[in-house]
Structures are given as C-alpha cells and as structure tokens.
Write an enzyme that holds these catalytic residues in place. Structure first.
Site, PDB file in Angstrom:
ATOM      1  N   CYS A  13       0.662  -1.056   0.221  1.00  0.00           N
ATOM      2  CA  CYS A  13       0.391   0.054   0.363  1.00  0.00           C
ATOM      3  C   CYS A  13       0.719   0.951  -0.059  1.00  0.00           C
ATOM      4  CB  CYS A  13      -0.678  -0.203   0.973  1.00  0.00           C
ATOM      5  SG  CYS A  13      -0.159  -0.220   2.309  1.00  0.00           S
TER       6      CYS A  13
ATOM      7  N   ASP B  74      -7.784   3.669   1.340  1.00  0.00           N
ATOM      8  CA  ASP B  74      -6.675   4.525   2.334  1.00  0.00           C
ATOM      9  C   ASP B  74      -8.049   4.719   3.112  1.00  0.00           C
ATOM     10  OD1 ASP B  74      -5.405   6.039   3.232  1.00  0.00           O
ATOM     11  OD2 ASP B  74      -4.143   6.479   2.000  1.00  0.00           O
TER      12      ASP B  74
ATOM     13  N   ARG C 175      -3.352  -1.029   5.396  1.00  0.00           N
ATOM     14  CA  ARG C 175      -4.195  -1.530   4.875  1.00  0.00           C
ATOM     15  C   ARG C 175      -3.295  -2.670   4.492  1.00  0.00           C
ATOM     16  NH1 ARG C 175      -5.279   2.350  -0.371  1.00  0.00           N
ATOM     17  NH2 ARG C 175      -3.547   3.305   0.527  1.00  0.00           N
TER      18      ARG C 175
END
Ligand code: 4NP
Length: 184
Positions: free
Chosen positions: A18, A147, A24
């Site tokens: 990520c 995000d 994440r």
C-alpha cells in the site's frame, strides 16, 4: 532462471503493498496469513508460503502499524505486529505475486520497477506480478481497497471486509494455479 525442482520446493511468496505500509498491507499480510495458516495448517503446508508487506513510500519506515488499524484487526482476532518498510528492487525477484491495494499503488509499484530495472538485474516481466487486491473480491464490487488513513473507524472496518473477501479467493487462486504447492 529457477529449475522446476527449485520452484517446487521454494515457498510461494506473496507481497502486499500500500502507500505507507502501516494500515492496509500489514492488515492484508496478517489477514491473509490468518486465512493461509488456517487452511495451510489443516493441510500440513505451513512451510509452503512466505508472506510480507511493504509501502510505496518510506515515510513510516521502522514504525509499527497505525493504532487504529491494529485495534480494528484485534477486534477480529488478528494481531498486527509488522514493521513498515518501503518496497525494494529485490522484491521483484523474491516474490511470486505482488498485491496492490489501489490503482495509484499499482502505478507507483510499476513505476518503481521501471526505474530500477535498468540498474538492478530484475526479470523483464516482473511488473506482470503486480495485481490489484480487489480483483480477487467475490462478495464486494469495489475495485480498490480505499486509503483509511484520514478516515474514521468505518474506513478501517471496510478495509478489513475487503481484505478478508479478497484473501480467501487469492489463496484459492494460488492453490489452483500452482498445483505443486498441494502436490509436493
Ligand atoms: P496505508 O495508509 O497506505 O494503508 O498504510 C496510509 C498510511 C500513511 C499515509 C497515507 C495512507 N500518509 O499519508 O502518511
């Protein structure tokens, strides 16, 4: 070039990527690991997978995962202990598949590969290892894992819903396409 014996004995390696490697991808790594361990352990294949995560930026290098991501994962029984690191050239050699959380991550990973490929000895087609995580989702229509960094709690829950969905079929797909994992 790896021999077929090497391919069959080397663990299948999965890298989750990520932006910051604090939300994440550490959760994906651990969610995946949970799912992997569950299925893999039942089949006695613990040693067959190598799982890691990285970020496209080094801003959080050396840091533990975001406390909000850790708390959300813990509520689902998953402990995140990973330390943030940026993606490095050798990842394109060392990993069999690289999962990007969103399209910008995917573009940044491929751009990094194009920057490094001329000064490092990297396989010409290593960029083909890069795939979008949500391409494995079965129960969700989203195309990206959003995000969550500037979001509230709901963002982190959504990340985990998407990762759990994607990780299940990612593992199924790896096992189907790499028969040697189950057969060796
Ligand atoms: P991640 O989340 O890419 O899922 O780890 C983020 C972490 C840090 C930042 C943005 C997203 N940041 O802007 O520092």
């Amino acid at each position: 070039m790896a021999s077929s014996t090497e391919t069959e004995t080397k663990p299948f390696s999965v890298l989750f990527v990520c932006l910051g490697n604090i939300c994440r991808s550490p959760a994906a790594e651990l969610s995946a690991e949970g799912v992997f361990r569950d299925i893999v352990k039942k089949r006695g294949l613990d040693s067959k997978f190598q799982i890691d995560s990285a970020g496209t930026i080094d801003y959080h290098e050396g840091n533990l995962a975001d406390p909000r991501m850790k708390a959300a994962s813990k509520r689902r029984g998953v402990e995140i202990t990973s330390i943030s690191r940026p993606i490095r050239p050798s990842d394109f050699r060392d990993f069999d598949i690289i999962l990007a959380m969103d399209k910008q991550n995917r573009d940044d990973i491929v751009e990094a590969f194009n920057r490094w490929r001329f000064r490092e000895t990297l396989p010409d087609d290593a960029h083909k290892k890069v795939e979008l995580m949500c391409s494995y989702c079965k129960k969700h229509d989203e195309t990206e894992v959003p995000d969550p960094y500037h979001d509230g709690t709901q963002g982190f829950e959504k990340v985990l819903d998407l990762l759990e969905d994607a990780c299940e079929s990612l593992l199924d797909s790896i096992l189907v396409e790499n028969g040697h994992i189950l057969n060796s």
